[in-house]
Design a protein around this motif. Structure first.
Motif, short mmCIF file in Angstrom:
data_model
loop_
_atom_site.label_atom_id
_atom_site.label_comp_id
_atom_site.label_asym_id
_atom_site.label_seq_id
_atom_site.Cartn_x
_atom_site.Cartn_y
_atom_site.Cartn_z
N SER A 8 0.84 -1.18 0.00
CA SER A 8 0.00 0.00 0.00
C SER A 8 0.89 1.25 0.00
O SER A 8 1.93 1.29 0.65
CB SER A 8 -0.89 0.00 1.24
OG SER A 8 -1.59 1.21 1.34
N ASP A 11 1.67 2.76 3.36
CA ASP A 11 2.67 2.12 4.21
C ASP A 11 4.00 2.86 4.20
O ASP A 11 4.80 2.72 5.13
CB ASP A 11 2.90 0.67 3.76
CG ASP A 11 1.72 -0.23 4.11
OD1 ASP A 11 0.89 0.18 4.95
OD2 ASP A 11 1.63 -1.32 3.53
N ASN A 12 4.27 3.66 3.18
CA ASN A 12 5.50 4.44 3.12
C ASN A 12 5.57 5.49 4.23
O ASN A 12 6.65 5.93 4.60
CB ASN A 12 5.63 5.15 1.78
CG ASN A 12 5.86 4.17 0.66
OD1 ASN A 12 6.43 3.11 0.88
ND2 ASN A 12 5.43 4.53 -0.53
N ARG A 20 3.95 5.27 7.37
CA ARG A 20 3.53 4.79 8.69
C ARG A 20 4.54 5.22 9.74
O ARG A 20 5.74 5.32 9.50
CB ARG A 20 3.45 3.26 8.68
CG ARG A 20 2.24 2.75 7.95
CD ARG A 20 1.99 1.27 8.13
NE ARG A 20 2.98 0.56 8.93
CZ ARG A 20 3.38 -0.66 8.67
NH1 ARG A 20 2.90 -1.31 7.64
NH2 ARG A 20 4.25 -1.26 9.43
N ARG A 27 7.23 2.39 10.91
CA ARG A 27 8.02 1.86 9.80
C ARG A 27 9.40 1.41 10.30
O ARG A 27 10.00 2.06 11.14
CB ARG A 27 8.17 2.95 8.74
CG ARG A 27 8.82 2.49 7.49
CD ARG A 27 8.89 3.65 6.53
NE ARG A 27 9.90 3.37 5.53
CZ ARG A 27 9.65 3.26 4.24
NH1 ARG A 27 8.45 3.47 3.78
NH2 ARG A 27 10.61 2.98 3.40
#
Length: 101
Positions: free
Chosen positions: A86, A89-90, A92, A95
Motif C-alpha cells: 500500500s 505504508d511508506n 507509517r 516503519r
C-alpha cells in the motif's frame, strides 16, 4: 534432438500475466552458433532452433512430443507470490526504516 516444454514467465516490462498461460515446446541447441566474419551476424546450421510451438496445456505439448518421437523435458513454472503493498505504508509511524529523501 531434445526439446524443452515450459510456460514462459512474464517479462520485466509488463505487470500483467499476458502470454504466460500457454505452454511452449522449444528445441535445444544442437549446433553451435557462429559469427560471420564479413557481416558480423550470428548464424547456425540448426534450423530447429527457430521452431517454437505453443500449446494450451502441458499435456497437449507432451502428447505432441510423444507422437512425433521427440525427447523432451518439462520445466515446471514457479508461481509468483503477490505482495500486498500500500502507498500509505511508506508514511507509517512504525516503519522499520525511516523514510527520507
Amino acid at each position: 534432438m531434445p526439446a524443452k516444454i515450459y510456460r514462459p514467465a512474464r517479462t520485466a516490462m509488463q505487470q500483467g500475466q499476458a502470454k504466460t498461460h500457454e505452454w511452449v515446446l522449444e528445441f535445444e541447441q544442437a549446433a553451435p552458433r557462429k559469427i560471420d566474419p564479413v557481416f558480423g551476424y550470428t548464424s547456425s546450421t540448426d534450423t530447429l532452433q527457430q521452431v517454437k510451438l505453443k500449446f494450451e496445456t502441458q499435456e497437449e505439448a507432451e502428447d505432441y512430443a510423444r507422437r512425433h518421437g521427440i525427447a523432451y523435458r518439462v520445466m515446471q513454472p514457479k508461481e509468483s507470490t503477490r505482495k500486498a503493498v500500500s502507498y500509505s505504508d511508506n508514511f507509517r509511524s512504525d516503519r522499520a526504516q525511516p523514510w527520507t529523501h
